[in-house]
Scaffold this active site. Sequence first.
Site: not given
Length: 300
Positions: A51, A197, A200-202, A204-205
């Site tokens: 990273y 994840g 899931a990259k947002g 699920l918000t």
Amino acid sequence: MKKRELGKSGLYVSEMGFGCMSLPNDLDESKKIIDAAIHAGINYFDTADLYDGGRNEELVGHALKGRRQDIILATKAGNKMNPDGNGWSWDASKAHITGAIKQSLLRLETDYIDLYQLHGGVMEDNVDETIDAFESLKKEGLIRQYGISSIRPIVIKRFLDKSSAISIMMQYSLLDRRPEEWFPMIQEAGASVVTRGTIAKGFLTAEGMTRAEQANGFVDYDATDLTRTVQELSEQSDDLHAAAIAYVLRDQTVASALIGARTIEQLLDSVIAYEKQAGDEEIIRLGNIARKNIYKEHRL
């Protein structure tokens, strides 16, 4: 915040862990976020030498000064940066792994790693040599336990069969249910899953619909399927963010669900969602909506 044991290791990690890759590249800002995570009860922090070319480990090491004994620290190795700093190559050799940990320890400002993970894996690896590297580091006291981060069932199975690995990091969420097929195998081996994840990259918000409408799809959902599914999940959930975290934690094979955050506000949104603890009926309802997808490649 509740804790679960990683495999049968004696290491107990918070049900919600912090994925450090998303930290801002600023010492003060990243420390504030990690401070807030610890205050919320998170004790599990995951980074990797890959990273930002090692910079992420430096940020984490700076933020955890004076509190090392209170947390479970995980990092990864196996990806070797090119000499010019542009790109990397895969190297699961013992020489690379035993050299990489020395650099990680320096950047993290610690003398041991709680969980050291192979950051990938292919069937062409000399897995016996790779496992020997981890076992040697364990005997030296440089690491307490080890695991693997992979989405390849065939690689995971071989690693579990030949080693005393206690964790498998896998991308897993309501929108990516591929790991579920392999939970029994992982549990039988005495290991745990750590999810990445998780939201899931947002998708699920509360921002899920906006993000879905701007995306070209996700996993095996095309753009239309993704938008339709996120909309239905949102309509059938009291709080999709809370339900998404509760969903991945419903199976005891999962020890910790990692979330990332670039700001304290994003972190607190996930902490609040975790604390809401969606009910079983809602989780089942959403599970019936989401596609039960499977890995199509790298199967046993």
